[in-house]
Every structure is written in structure tokens, then in C-alpha cells.
Design a protein around this motif. Structure first.
Motif, PDB file in Angstrom:
ATOM      1  N   PRO A  32       0.744  -1.291  -0.141  1.00 42.57           N
ATOM      2  CA  PRO A  32      -0.137   0.041   0.197  1.00 42.57           C
ATOM      3  C   PRO A  32       0.691   1.306  -0.004  1.00 42.57           C
ATOM      4  O   PRO A  32       0.371   2.367  -0.432  1.00 42.57           O
ATOM      5  CB  PRO A  32      -1.002  -0.117   1.224  1.00 42.57           C
ATOM      6  CG  PRO A  32      -0.093  -0.954   2.256  1.00 42.57           C
ATOM      7  CD  PRO A  32       0.792  -2.020   1.178  1.00 42.57           C
ATOM      8  N   ASP A  33       2.227   1.226   0.371  1.00 40.45           N
ATOM      9  CA  ASP A  33       3.091   2.374   0.411  1.00 40.45           C
ATOM     10  C   ASP A  33       3.663   2.767  -0.860  1.00 40.45           C
ATOM     11  O   ASP A  33       4.006   3.936  -1.194  1.00 40.45           O
ATOM     12  CB  ASP A  33       4.117   2.247   1.563  1.00 40.45           C
ATOM     13  CG  ASP A  33       3.342   1.978   2.866  1.00 40.45           C
ATOM     14  OD1 ASP A  33       2.296   2.476   3.012  1.00 40.45           O
ATOM     15  OD2 ASP A  33       4.039   1.300   3.634  1.00 40.45           O
ATOM     16  N   GLU A  34       3.883   1.789  -1.879  1.00 43.66           N
ATOM     17  CA  GLU A  34       4.533   2.178  -3.095  1.00 43.66           C
ATOM     18  C   GLU A  34       3.345   1.863  -4.398  1.00 43.66           C
ATOM     19  O   GLU A  34       2.791   1.014  -4.410  1.00 43.66           O
ATOM     20  CB  GLU A  34       5.577   1.054  -3.294  1.00 43.66           C
ATOM     21  CG  GLU A  34       6.625   1.447  -4.308  1.00 43.66           C
ATOM     22  CD  GLU A  34       7.225   2.764  -4.184  1.00 43.66           C
ATOM     23  OE1 GLU A  34       8.058   3.079  -5.034  1.00 43.66           O
ATOM     24  OE2 GLU A  34       7.472   3.235  -3.077  1.00 43.66           O
ATOM     25  N   LYS A 397       2.981  13.473  -3.799  1.00 44.76           N
ATOM     26  CA  LYS A 397       2.090  14.302  -2.876  1.00 44.76           C
ATOM     27  C   LYS A 397       1.096  13.303  -2.596  1.00 44.76           C
ATOM     28  O   LYS A 397       0.262  12.866  -3.326  1.00 44.76           O
ATOM     29  CB  LYS A 397       1.720  15.366  -4.065  1.00 44.76           C
ATOM     30  CG  LYS A 397       0.498  16.347  -3.132  1.00 44.76           C
ATOM     31  CD  LYS A 397       0.990  17.013  -2.092  1.00 44.76           C
ATOM     32  CE  LYS A 397      -0.224  18.184  -1.590  1.00 44.76           C
ATOM     33  NZ  LYS A 397       0.408  19.070  -0.407  1.00 44.76           N
ATOM     34  N   GLU A 398       0.741  13.541  -1.397  1.00 47.45           N
ATOM     35  CA  GLU A 398      -0.621  12.933  -0.903  1.00 47.45           C
ATOM     36  C   GLU A 398      -1.522  14.063  -0.624  1.00 47.45           C
ATOM     37  O   GLU A 398      -1.583  15.015   0.192  1.00 47.45           O
ATOM     38  CB  GLU A 398      -0.158  12.385   0.720  1.00 47.45           C
ATOM     39  CG  GLU A 398      -1.552  11.753   1.430  1.00 47.45           C
ATOM     40  CD  GLU A 398      -1.043  10.842   2.672  1.00 47.45           C
ATOM     41  OE1 GLU A 398      -2.130  10.946   3.344  1.00 47.45           O
ATOM     42  OE2 GLU A 398      -0.169  10.716   2.682  1.00 47.45           O
ATOM     43  N   LEU A 399      -2.530  14.138  -1.641  1.00 48.89           N
ATOM     44  CA  LEU A 399      -3.422  15.389  -1.755  1.00 48.89           C
ATOM     45  C   LEU A 399      -4.367  15.413  -0.710  1.00 48.89           C
ATOM     46  O   LEU A 399      -4.911  16.277  -0.124  1.00 48.89           O
ATOM     47  CB  LEU A 399      -4.140  15.012  -2.898  1.00 48.89           C
ATOM     48  CG  LEU A 399      -3.387  14.987  -4.424  1.00 48.89           C
ATOM     49  CD1 LEU A 399      -4.056  14.989  -5.599  1.00 48.89           C
ATOM     50  CD2 LEU A 399      -2.649  16.469  -4.523  1.00 48.89           C
ATOM     51  N   ASN A 400      -4.933  14.160  -0.050  1.00 56.51           N
ATOM     52  CA  ASN A 400      -5.784  14.242   0.963  1.00 56.51           C
ATOM     53  C   ASN A 400      -5.650  12.481   1.383  1.00 56.51           C
ATOM     54  O   ASN A 400      -5.214  11.716   0.794  1.00 56.51           O
ATOM     55  CB  ASN A 400      -7.149  14.406   0.654  1.00 56.51           C
ATOM     56  CG  ASN A 400      -7.732  13.750  -0.561  1.00 56.51           C
ATOM     57  OD1 ASN A 400      -7.541  12.442  -0.542  1.00 56.51           O
ATOM     58  ND2 ASN A 400      -8.301  14.246  -1.692  1.00 56.51           N
ATOM     59  N   GLN A 402      -7.398  10.325   0.689  1.00 52.04           N
ATOM     60  CA  GLN A 402      -7.835   9.266  -0.390  1.00 52.04           C
ATOM     61  C   GLN A 402      -6.866   9.117  -1.556  1.00 52.04           C
ATOM     62  O   GLN A 402      -6.716   8.208  -2.137  1.00 52.04           O
ATOM     63  CB  GLN A 402      -9.309   9.570  -0.841  1.00 52.04           C
ATOM     64  CG  GLN A 402     -10.264   9.269   0.135  1.00 52.04           C
ATOM     65  CD  GLN A 402     -11.560   9.445  -0.357  1.00 52.04           C
ATOM     66  OE1 GLN A 402     -11.742  10.770  -0.823  1.00 52.04           O
ATOM     67  NE2 GLN A 402     -12.513   8.576  -0.647  1.00 52.04           N
ATOM     68  N   TRP A 403      -6.186  10.334  -1.828  1.00 51.00           N
ATOM     69  CA  TRP A 403      -5.287  10.571  -3.028  1.00 51.00           C
ATOM     70  C   TRP A 403      -3.905  10.692  -2.954  1.00 51.00           C
ATOM     71  O   TRP A 403      -3.800  11.455  -1.960  1.00 51.00           O
ATOM     72  CB  TRP A 403      -5.930  11.492  -4.026  1.00 51.00           C
ATOM     73  CG  TRP A 403      -7.312  11.519  -4.712  1.00 51.00           C
ATOM     74  CD1 TRP A 403      -8.469  11.753  -4.409  1.00 51.00           C
ATOM     75  CD2 TRP A 403      -7.236  10.613  -5.890  1.00 51.00           C
ATOM     76  NE1 TRP A 403      -9.356  11.330  -5.270  1.00 51.00           N
ATOM     77  CE2 TRP A 403      -8.757  10.790  -6.376  1.00 51.00           C
ATOM     78  CE3 TRP A 403      -6.303  10.123  -6.924  1.00 51.00           C
ATOM     79  CZ2 TRP A 403      -9.144  10.127  -7.542  1.00 51.00           C
ATOM     80  CZ3 TRP A 403      -6.857   9.348  -7.997  1.00 51.00           C
ATOM     81  CH2 TRP A 403      -7.947   9.431  -8.394  1.00 51.00           C
ATOM     82  N   LYS A 404      -3.067   9.787  -3.595  1.00 49.29           N
ATOM     83  CA  LYS A 404      -1.694   9.930  -3.525  1.00 49.29           C
ATOM     84  C   LYS A 404      -1.275   9.944  -4.866  1.00 49.29           C
ATOM     85  O   LYS A 404      -1.622   9.301  -5.747  1.00 49.29           O
ATOM     86  CB  LYS A 404      -0.897   8.751  -2.944  1.00 49.29           C
ATOM     87  CG  LYS A 404       0.521   8.773  -2.598  1.00 49.29           C
ATOM     88  CD  LYS A 404       0.748   7.774  -1.781  1.00 49.29           C
ATOM     89  CE  LYS A 404       2.539   7.605  -1.452  1.00 49.29           C
ATOM     90  NZ  LYS A 404       2.822   6.528  -0.555  1.00 49.29           N
ATOM     91  N   LEU A 461       8.134  10.589 -19.285  1.00 49.32           N
ATOM     92  CA  LEU A 461       7.302  11.024 -18.459  1.00 49.32           C
ATOM     93  C   LEU A 461       6.336  10.060 -17.945  1.00 49.32           C
ATOM     94  O   LEU A 461       5.921   9.340 -18.409  1.00 49.32           O
ATOM     95  CB  LEU A 461       6.461  12.261 -19.315  1.00 49.32           C
ATOM     96  CG  LEU A 461       7.163  13.213 -19.862  1.00 49.32           C
ATOM     97  CD1 LEU A 461       6.312  14.101 -20.996  1.00 49.32           C
ATOM     98  CD2 LEU A 461       7.946  14.095 -18.899  1.00 49.32           C
ATOM     99  N   THR A 462       6.035  10.141 -16.509  1.00 48.46           N
ATOM    100  CA  THR A 462       5.339   9.324 -15.831  1.00 48.46           C
ATOM    101  C   THR A 462       4.235  10.057 -14.735  1.00 48.46           C
ATOM    102  O   THR A 462       4.576  11.095 -14.187  1.00 48.46           O
ATOM    103  CB  THR A 462       6.068   8.321 -14.868  1.00 48.46           C
ATOM    104  OG1 THR A 462       6.739   9.030 -14.032  1.00 48.46           O
ATOM    105  CG2 THR A 462       7.108   7.588 -15.884  1.00 48.46           C
ATOM    106  N   ALA A 463       3.066   9.427 -14.670  1.00 44.92           N
ATOM    107  CA  ALA A 463       2.162   9.899 -13.923  1.00 44.92           C
ATOM    108  C   ALA A 463       1.424   8.923 -13.254  1.00 44.92           C
ATOM    109  O   ALA A 463       0.873   8.064 -13.948  1.00 44.92           O
ATOM    110  CB  ALA A 463       0.874  11.027 -14.684  1.00 44.92           C
ATOM    111  N   LEU A 464       1.840   8.714 -11.763  1.00 43.53           N
ATOM    112  CA  LEU A 464       0.934   7.436 -11.008  1.00 43.53           C
ATOM    113  C   LEU A 464       0.062   8.273  -9.938  1.00 43.53           C
ATOM    114  O   LEU A 464       0.473   9.253  -9.475  1.00 43.53           O
ATOM    115  CB  LEU A 464       1.963   6.411 -10.341  1.00 43.53           C
ATOM    116  CG  LEU A 464       3.111   5.954 -11.610  1.00 43.53           C
ATOM    117  CD1 LEU A 464       4.330   5.386 -10.975  1.00 43.53           C
ATOM    118  CD2 LEU A 464       2.250   4.911 -12.357  1.00 43.53           C
ATOM    119  N   ALA A 465      -0.945   7.404  -9.904  1.00 38.50           N
ATOM    120  CA  ALA A 465      -1.987   7.755  -8.785  1.00 38.50           C
ATOM    121  C   ALA A 465      -2.459   6.525  -8.066  1.00 38.50           C
ATOM    122  O   ALA A 465      -2.812   5.690  -8.669  1.00 38.50           O
ATOM    123  CB  ALA A 465      -2.944   8.733  -9.321  1.00 38.50           C
TER     124      ALA A 465
END
Length: 733
Positions: A32-34, A397-400, A402-404, A461-465
Motif C-alpha cells: 500500500p505504500d508504493e 504528493k498525498e493530496l488527501n 484518499q489520493w496519492k 514522463l510518468t504519472a501515477l496515482a
């Protein structure tokens, strides 16, 4: 006495549960951390040590990884249809390269299962801080973290193990010793592995091969004067010896590590290559320094590798040989800094440099071999260089709650070059002339008159959520642009002569290959997701559904260079476009806890579909639909498992490579282990019912016959191994 012992064992297994020690839980893939990571623990790795000598086989515990079989200790890991140089494979942080025209010395061939602590897999998308120069994901194999004793104490500990497998008469052993105080830790690890040729479950060929040095025919298996059996998988024998010595120093807020490792592999035969590895010596030095600062964490790593690699025919110990030699040097530097920006965000910045140099030359073969392999050295790659320089930045960034999110960019400059070449028939580097045996002069002139230096500018370029919907449901999403430059063999191999071309084959399909200096880098656009349902405690049950889609521009596939209207051809690497899509499914479930133990199951399903968009051909060596289901039981000191492997027929094959179709099959494996204090004993049977089958991604069987002639052998698939009983132990002290 034997009856009493058997009765005691049965009583122990069937008696009410008495938990003498904690029982291992079902391993849940992913953490859950990665984001976008699958992790195999040390327990998973060590439970397979007796069953295989190839770390890549253990990687198939991951739901996203399969294996393209090559040598018995150097298979190619495959992540979602992409393999070998398309993956970022790191051994203790070192992104090493193969130094062989057949890629026999893959990065993971330098480590044995007993030396591995954990494995991290990043399927499809590699975070830019992890690595680059790949389009299919990353595999990070790590050894144990250094052990330090309590303050003012000196502690010595270690372990020793051994195994035996019946198929191939395989045997091996390992030892590890660590002595440490609270500041300094010194560790030695060693292991050896050896096997004869394996047997299939039944006869798979209609011929036998008697090796005879005076016959004038070139075989790649067996020993001089011996005969292979009809069920013998020629080219599966091997011997390997590994040593490593590591020292670590721990400061108040820092850690320094230095490891020297050495491998000596006297031989490793290959059932899907026309040559065998007759020697591989490598030396590696790996240095790293970690330090915590008041502003964050800093890491720097430097490494170097030197490889001497030889290929020839294992059966000929006489003057009838075709020696092939490869020498390489790798030097690398990696530095990164992790900087917390706030309580919920952090920035990672870094740089990486890798300098790679390779010479691939084939010395003249002595008489009475044909004159086309005399009188001079054939330079396959002369002073080839491949240097990478990278810069990257990654923001997490941990937005809230629920979202990372994890966003990254990585720039790489790849400089490649090679010097002029010549064939067996020339003792200089020609820039004019024609002809020569096998058109060696014509091809050498064309290569030498071309501009060799190439520079690629690659942007990743990478985007992960990660979205946490509830305690029982998470979603991971990824989007990436990833770029890989060609390797030296894809760009700088030059001879269209069939005998030389078939020696330059990294995929094991029996064809010959010629490079193209003007190849463009591969650019992959990937979207992937992981829908993860699980129990609130992350253990009792779980289901992960992981779809993915990748579009690849300038995909390096193959086009026909010379067609002989027969089974095998000479192909040239060429940029085309491709598409790969599919889904991985992983599930686990705790079934029951009763007087007969703890019962649980796990399963994985893989489906991948790869297509060349320009030719509408299927991509080569993509694993067909397959599933693995494992039922596990743990009671007292015993852990038991029954595994069912199901594989669909392979009928979507590459036409340009004349890929062999294979029928569907199912296999049953059983295993048990007994743990007592610091002793563990493993017993198992692979392919319990001795089922005959062909390897869907094993390539073409070129393990014996007139392999020097491009079409001197029949086209057939490499068979899978028959039943094998294994027994091993590991004892800590």
C-alpha cells in the motif's frame, strides 16, 4: 524402525494444530505504500531455492511476469509481453547489460536464488527515480540489508544449504557467513550450481545425435563420443559458481556499503541457440553511501563490472571449433536526493551515468574447418560504446487521505559508437572492395563507410496515482511515455552471411539477425490500472484486476533480409509500430482454520496480445493465456502446497520469424517443507504426472544437429522438462 518413523510423521501431520512457530501468511502482491509495485518477499524467494537455480523462474510468482526460457540459469524475464533489453533490470541497484551476441549473460544470471532477499517489480511503468532506458517496467533484485550487532557485542551468524533435483542430476549448495559489531559488518556469500542435460517427459525427436569430431558436422550438445537420447533436451547442462564479499559501516546517520562479487561459469548450454557458453568470468564492485541530512536524504552509488565471455561447441574438445569471444566493461554512477517539501509531499532529484564498452570478436578457426572462417579474426563489434547520461525529478504528493500521486520526468542522452570491422578473410578494415566468402567484404565495406556515431535524446514522463476508496477497495492508475535506445547488437552487427547472422540472435528463434545503424529509439505510451479489492486486514482475501495498454512507436521488430524458402531466414532489425494490451489477475483467499491446519489459496491469470501495426503480424514470444492456482496448507511445522498450471495453446505466432505453434497443456506441482528451529527441509515434485509439453516461449530447438548451417536442423519447439523430484535443506547458525 521405518514403520515407526512413518507412523510418527503421519501422526504429527494429522494431529490437532500446535503452533510451534508463527505460520507464514499468504503473500499479498503489492504494497500500500508504493504505487505500481509488486513485491516478492524473502520467504517467497527462499521457498523456491531447491526447485530452481534461475531467479527468473521465481519471478513468475508475480502476476505480471512470465519467462522466456533460454539457458537453465539465464532465462529472460517478461513483463506484459516485453522482455530482455526492453526492461530495466537491476541487481542491487546496478542496471547491468548483457555482453553476448545471444544475451547469454543476462543481469540476473549473476545471482543465485540463495543470494536474494527480495524482488521488486514495477509492471509496465517505471518511476523515473527508479530507472530509465526501458519501456516495459523494472525488476529490482536485492540482497540482504547488512546486519549489525547490539552495542559492544560481536556476533557471528550465517546459513548453509544444499539441494538435489532428479531431472538432470542437478545439485548445488550455498553458504553465508556474517560477523558484525554495532558499527562494522562483514559478509561472505558463496554458491555453486551444476546440472547435466534434462529429459523431457517422452521422446520428442526422431533422431539421436552421436558427437564425432571427425564427422565434419558441428553439434552443440553432449560430450565427445556420446549419444543423446530421444527424450534428452540437449543444451540444458550448466555449471556456475558465485562469490561475494561485502563490508558495511554504520555511522550515526549514514551507511556505507562495499561489495565485490565474482562469477565463474565454466559452461552453460542452450537448447535454443546454435552455440554454447563455454566460459563466463565476471567481476563486480558495488559501492553505496546513504546519509540523512537535516534537509532530507542523500544517496550515491558507484559500480563497475568486467566480463570475459566465450562461446563455442560444448561437444568438441578438439581443434574443430568456432571460438567466439566478448569482452566488456561497465562503469556507473547514480546520485539522488530526497527532499521533504511538507508533511504530505516530497521531491526526489538525481542523476545517473553509465559507460559501457564492448568488443565482440571471433578468432580464426584452425584447419580443417572451411576457409570462410580463416585466416583472420572476425570483428562482430569493434570497440562498441553505449554511454548514458540522465537527469530526473519526481514529485510525490498525498493530496488527501484518499489520493496519492507521483509525477516524474527523466531526460537521457545516449551516445553510441563503434569502430570499423572486417571478416575472417581480411586482415585490415576495408572501405572499398566487394565479394569475399559470405559477402564478408561487401558487408564490411558498407558498414565501414557509414557514420557509426549516434546520439539519442530521450524523454520519459510518468504519472501515477493511488485512490483509496475504502478499507476494502483501492485503485491505482498510471500513464507514461517511456523511451529505450537500441543496444549495440541491434545497431552494429553487420554481416548478412547466414553463418555469422545466426550467431547474432538474442530471442532464440533460430534465425539470423543483422543490425541497423539508423534505428530510432523505441517510444512507448502506456496506460495501466490496478483495481484492488481486499479484506480490511489485507490478508484474509484479495482480488486484483490489472488491465494495461501500450502503443509503441519505432518498435524494433524484424524484416526479411535473406529468404531461403525454408524454416529459417536472415532478418534485419527495423523500426515499425506495435501495440500490446492485456490483463493480469491475482487473487488470494484464506479458506479455513481447523484441526487439519490453516488452509488458503492463491491464483493468477495472465493474458497478453501483441500486434505489429504495420504488418498485422503477431509479436514474437508473447505468452498465451495462462493461469496458476495454488492450494496451501500449514500445520505444526509443515507447510504444503499443490499447484496447478494451465496454459492455452499458442496459435498467435510471429510469421516473419516462423514461430512454432504449441499445444495447450496442464501441469501439477506438489511441495512440502518442514521447519524446526533454524533448520528448513524442502521436498517437492515438479510435473508430478510427467506430462509432455512444449514451451510456448522457449523458441526453436537448436540444441543439436548441423547448427552451423542455417537450415541444417529441423524446426521444432523446445520441450518442457519431465518429472523432477527435488530435496533441499537450509540451516541457520
Amino acid at each position: 524402525m521405518k514403520k515407526k518413523l512413518l507412523a510418527s510423521l503421519i501422526t504429527a501431520m494429522m494431529s490437532p494444530v500446535i503452533y510451534a512457530q508463527p505460520l507464514p501468511p499468504v503473500e499479498v502482491i503489492g504494497t500500500p505504500d508504493e504505487i505500481n509495485q509488486q513485491r516478492l518477499s524473502k520467504e517467497t524467494v527462499q521457498s523456491n531455492v531447491s526447485a530452481t537455480s534461475d531467479v527468473v523462474e521465481i519471478l513468475t510468482e508475480s502476476p505480471s511476469v512470465s519467462v522466456n526460457q533460454a539457458g537453465s540459469i539465464s532465462g529472460f524475464p517478461v513483463i506484459r509481453g516485453l522482455a530482455d533489453v526492453r526492461l530495466d533490470v537491476q541487481l542491487n541497484g546496478m542496471p547491468l547489460l548483457s555482453s553476448c551476441p545471444n544475451h547469454m549473460n543476462t543481469p540476473l544470471s549473476y545471482v543465485s536464488p540463495s543470494q536474494v532477499d527480495s524482488i521488486e517489480v514495477y509492471p509496465s511503468i517505471t518511476p523515473v527515480s527508479v530507472g530509465g532506458d526501458s519501456i516495459g517496467g523494472s525488476i529490482l533484485v536485492k540482497s540482504d540489508k547488512p546486519f549489525f550487532a547490539p552495542t559492544a557485542e560481536q556476533v557471528t551468524q550465517g546459513e548453509i544449504g544444499a539441494y538435489y533435483r532428479s531431472n538432470g542430476n542437478a545439485k548445488g549448495g550455498n553458504v553465508e557467513v556474517t560477523t558484525a559489531n554495532d558499527k562494522i559488518s562483514l559478509t561472505y556469500k558463496g554458491n555453486m550450481a551444476q546440472s547435466e542435460n534434462m529429459d523431457a517427459a517422452s521422446d520428442f525427436k526422431t533422431f539421436t545425435t552421436t558427437t564425432n569430431a571427425s564427422s565434419g558436422t558441428y553439434f552443440t550438445s553432449g560430450t565427445e563420443g556420446t549419444t543423446t537420447d530421444k527424450d534428452e533436451i540437449a543444451g540444458t547442462a550448466y555449471e556456475s559458481i558465485n562469490h561475494s564479499l561485502g563490508i558495511a559501516y554504520k555511522g550515526d546517520d549514514s551507511l556505507f556499503q562495499a561489495t565485490f562479487s565474482k562469477q565463474s561459469a565454466p559452461y552453460e548450454q542452450y537448447p535454443n541457440q546454435r552455440m554454447d557458453m563455454t566460459d563466463n568470468d565476471s567481476n563486480k564492485l558495488n559501492l553505496s553511501f546513504d546519509k540523512s541530512m537535516n534537509w532530507g536524504k542523500f544517496n550515491i552509488q558507484a559500480y563497475a563490472e568486467q566480463v570475459d565471455h566465450e562461446m563455442a561447441f560444448m561437444d568438441y574438445k578438439t581443434s574443430k571449433q568456432m571460438p567466439m569471444d566478448t569482452e566488456s566493461e561497465t562503469k556507473g554512477l547514480k546520485a539522488s536526493a530526497l527532499i521533504p517539501l511538507s508533511a504530505s509531499s516530497e521531491l526526489t532529484v538525481g542523476t545517473e551515468i553509465q559507460l559501457f564498452k564492448l568488443d565482440d570478436y571471433w578468432v580464426a578457426s584452425p584447419a580443417p574447418l572451411p576457409h570462410m572462417m580463416q585466416p583472420n579474426t572476425f570483428w562482430n563489434i569493434n570497440n562498441g560504446t553505449r554511454d548514458r547520461y540522465a537527469l530526473f525529478a519526481e514529485w510525490e504528493k498525498e493530496l488527501n487521505p484518499q489520493w496519492k500521486t507521483r509525477l516524474g520526468a527523466r531526460y537521457e542522452m545516449v551516445n553510441m559508437d563503434a569502430d570499423d570491422v572486417h571478416g575472417y578473410n581480411l586482415d585490415y578494415f576495408p572501405t572499398s572492395g566487394s565479394g569475399g566468402a559470405g559477402n564478408q567484404t561487401t558487408d564490411a565495406v558498407a558498414f565501414n563507410n557509414a557514420k557509426h556515431a549516434k546520439t539519442d535524446h530521450n524523454l520519459n514522463l510518468t504519472a501515477l496515482a493511488n485512490y483509496k476508496d475504502s478499507d476494502t477497495f483501492d485503485i491505482e492508475m498510471g500513464l507514461a511515455r517511456q523511451v529505450r535506445s537500441p543496444d549495440l547488437y541491434e545497431r552494429y552487427t553487420w554481416s548478412t552471411w547466414p553463418m555469422a547472422a545466426i550467431m547474432n540472435n538474442v530471442v532464440g528463434d533460430g534465425n539470423g539477425y543483422v543490425g541497423d545503424i539508423n534505428l530510432n529509439p523505441e517510444t512507448a505510451y502506456t496506460v495501466s490500472a490496478n483495481f484492488d479489492w481486499h479484506a480490511a486486514n489485507q490478508k484474509d482475501w484479495g482480488l486484483q484486476v490489472m488491465p494495461y495498454f501500450t502503443h509503441i512507436e519505432d518498435y524494433i521488430d524484424a524484416v526479411v533480409e535473406r529468404d531461403f524458402n525454408d524454416d529459417f531466414k536472415v532478418l534485419r532489425y527495423a523500426n515499425q509500430s506495435a501495440r500490446i494490451y492485456g490483463v493480469d489477475i491475482a487473487a488470494n483467499r484464506k479458506l479455513a482454520e481447523n484441526n487439519y491446519g490453516d488452509w488458503s489459496m492463491k491464483a493468477k491469470v495472465n493474458y497478453a496480445r501483441g500486434t505489429n501495426l504495420e504488418t498485422d503480424d503477431n509479436l514474437y514470444n508473447v505468452m498465451p493465456l495462462n493461469a496458476t492456482i495454488t492450494l496451501m496448507q500449514a500445520i505444526n511445522r509443515w507447510s504444503n502446497a499443490v499447484e496447478l498450471i494451465l496454459v492455452k495453446e499458442k496459435d498467435e505466432v510471429s510469421e516473419v520469424r516462423n514461430e512454432v505453434k504449441t499445444p495447450a497443456y496442464s501441469l501439477v506441482n506438489v511441495r512440502t517443507s518442514y521447519s524446526w528451529n533454524k533448520l528448513r527441509i524442502d521436498l517437492g515434485v515438479d510435473n508430478l504426472f510427467n506430462h509432455a509439453y512444449d514451451l510456448p516461449t522457449g523458441g526453436a530447438y537448436t540444441g543439436e544437429g548441423n547448427t552451423m548451417s542455417i537450415n541444417g536442423i529441423p524446426l521444432m519447439a523446445v520441450p518442457g522438462a519431465g518429472r523432477s523430484v527435488y530435496l533441499g535443506f537450509n540451516m541457520k547458525f
